[in-house]
Design an enzyme around this catalytic site. Structure first.
Site, PDB file in Angstrom:
ATOM      1  N   TYR A  53      -7.329  -1.295 -44.128  1.00  0.00           N
ATOM      2  CA  TYR A  53      -5.939  -1.087 -43.715  1.00  0.00           C
ATOM      3  C   TYR A  53      -5.639  -2.009 -42.531  1.00  0.00           C
ATOM      4  O   TYR A  53      -6.259  -1.911 -41.469  1.00  0.00           O
ATOM      5  CB  TYR A  53      -5.703   0.366 -43.303  1.00  0.00           C
ATOM      6  CG  TYR A  53      -5.734   1.368 -44.440  1.00  0.00           C
ATOM      7  CD1 TYR A  53      -5.882   0.960 -45.762  1.00  0.00           C
ATOM      8  CD2 TYR A  53      -5.623   2.727 -44.195  1.00  0.00           C
ATOM      9  CE1 TYR A  53      -5.908   1.878 -46.803  1.00  0.00           C
ATOM     10  CE2 TYR A  53      -5.647   3.663 -45.224  1.00  0.00           C
ATOM     11  CZ  TYR A  53      -5.793   3.240 -46.526  1.00  0.00           C
ATOM     12  OH  TYR A  53      -5.829   4.155 -47.542  1.00  0.00           O
ATOM     13  N   PRO A 208       1.942  11.465 -51.690  1.00  0.00           N
ATOM     14  CA  PRO A 208       2.460  12.735 -52.218  1.00  0.00           C
ATOM     15  C   PRO A 208       3.976  12.752 -52.377  1.00  0.00           C
ATOM     16  O   PRO A 208       4.505  13.637 -53.046  1.00  0.00           O
ATOM     17  CB  PRO A 208       1.999  13.755 -51.173  1.00  0.00           C
ATOM     18  CG  PRO A 208       1.912  12.965 -49.905  1.00  0.00           C
ATOM     19  CD  PRO A 208       1.410  11.617 -50.316  1.00  0.00           C
ATOM     20  N   LEU A 209       4.655  11.782 -51.777  1.00  0.00           N
ATOM     21  CA  LEU A 209       6.112  11.692 -51.914  1.00  0.00           C
ATOM     22  C   LEU A 209       6.505  10.601 -52.906  1.00  0.00           C
ATOM     23  O   LEU A 209       7.615  10.065 -52.847  1.00  0.00           O
ATOM     24  CB  LEU A 209       6.751  11.437 -50.549  1.00  0.00           C
ATOM     25  CG  LEU A 209       6.536  12.550 -49.522  1.00  0.00           C
ATOM     26  CD1 LEU A 209       7.088  12.150 -48.162  1.00  0.00           C
ATOM     27  CD2 LEU A 209       7.173  13.854 -49.997  1.00  0.00           C
TER      28      LEU A 209
END
Length: 327
Positions: A53, A208-209
């Site tokens: 990341y 999750p969205l």
């Protein structure tokens, strides 16, 4: 914030996790600090990152913030290793690479251990038992407290978990698996989630969205400050801007209107409370966005709303995912 056990282990984590995918790239140190402080003050503990990341900047930034902003002992740090910037070999699950990557992660994080260490993805070019031995060595040496995998399909997860359970006391059982899971992506329900439930592995849903689409902000247009308008993240959002997604987002909006809450809260509460889920990992651009997500703590969806959302987003399950009667 409510705490849950991570799989069949004694480790407890907050039922919402904080993701750091964009830290050090799209999220600067000031916004990261604001988010981590807001998350900690809300009772959040699980912070998820990875060695790739921001090319390591996310881990470094998190390490800097743990020095003076939030006590290390109050956080459950999860990181991942195995992804490599090589177009010919996207994943390296060799023991040598993984253990070297863990040491580098610990140096960036400024800590002597991580709480959960995940293999970022399955490497078909490395024997699975070699990959898993790296997890055993990490735990036995104290560099990781628990171990898991990420982006393993059903048979890969079952094989890995069963191998680890074959020699109790010698091998480290898998605590968790991390995959994308939302109302727009329910593929894990076919084989991964049943395997995880059977083997006592906690699921940590990423995105999750629905990569932001379930907040309903793309219903009419693409906001100029959104991921969908970002040159390097637009392809990430694009798969969830089709007609099927529109139908599901409309249902989420309807549920939100009926409950006097936001679509974000409805979508996040749905996945948070699915069987087998330990903690959805939420990424945000700033503290305001994160606080909006954390407000879901007070919401539990009524059963009839859950059933309606289940129906509108139901994935196609046929033989052999379920049983021979669907053939």
């Amino acid at each position: 914030m409510e705490q849950r056990h991570l799989g069949r282990t004694g480790l407890r984590v907050s039922r919402i996790g904080l993701g750091t995918l964009t830290w050090g790239r799209d999220v600067d140190e000031h916004d990261a600090a604001d988010m981590l402080k807001a998350f900690w003050e809300a009772g959040g503990t699980l912070v998820d990152t990875a060695d790739v990341y921001g090319d390591g900047e996310a881990e470094y930034l998190l390490g800097q913030l743990m020095e003076g902003l939030v006590p290390r002992r109050d956080l459950v740090i999860s990181t991942k290793a195995g992804s490599v910037p090589d177009p010919d070999r996207r994943f390296d699950g060799s023991r040598g690479h993984l253990l070297a990557a863990l040491d580098a992660s610990l140096a960036r994080l400024g800590t002597d251990h991580v709480d959960v260490w995940h293999v970022h993805a399955y490497d078909p070019d490395t024997p699975l038992e070699e990959t898993l031995q790296a997890l055993d060595l990490a735990v036995s040496s104290g560099r990781a407290r628990y171990a898991g995998v990420s982006n393993f399909c059903g048979w890969q997860l079952a094989k890995a978990a069963t191998w680890q359970l074959a020699a109790p006391g010698t091998r480290t059982r898998l605590a968790s698996t991390q995959l994308e899971y939302s109302l727009l992506q329910r593929g894990v329900e076919r084989e991964v989630l049943p395997a995880a439930l059977d083997l006592g592995i906690g699921l940590l849903p990423s995105s999750p969205l629905g990569r932001g689409v379930l907040t309903a902000k793309y219903r009419n247009a693409t906001p100029p400050d959104s991921r969908g308008a970002s040159e390097h993240l637009a392809p990430f959002v694009a798969p969830y801007l089709d007609d099927t997604a529109t139908r599901i987002v409309d249902a989420v909006q309807t549920a939100a209107d009926g409950l006097a809450v936001t679509p974000l809260q409805v979508a996040l509460a749905w996945v948070r409370d699915r069987p087998g889920v330990a903690a959805p990992i939420v990424g945000a651009r700033n503290a305001q966005q994160l606080t909006a997500a954390l407000s879901v703590e007070a919401l539990t969806l009524p059963d009839e709303i859950c059933r309606a959302l289940d129906d509108v987003s139901a994935p196609l399950h046929r033989y052999p995912d379920h049983d021979w009667s669907t053939l």
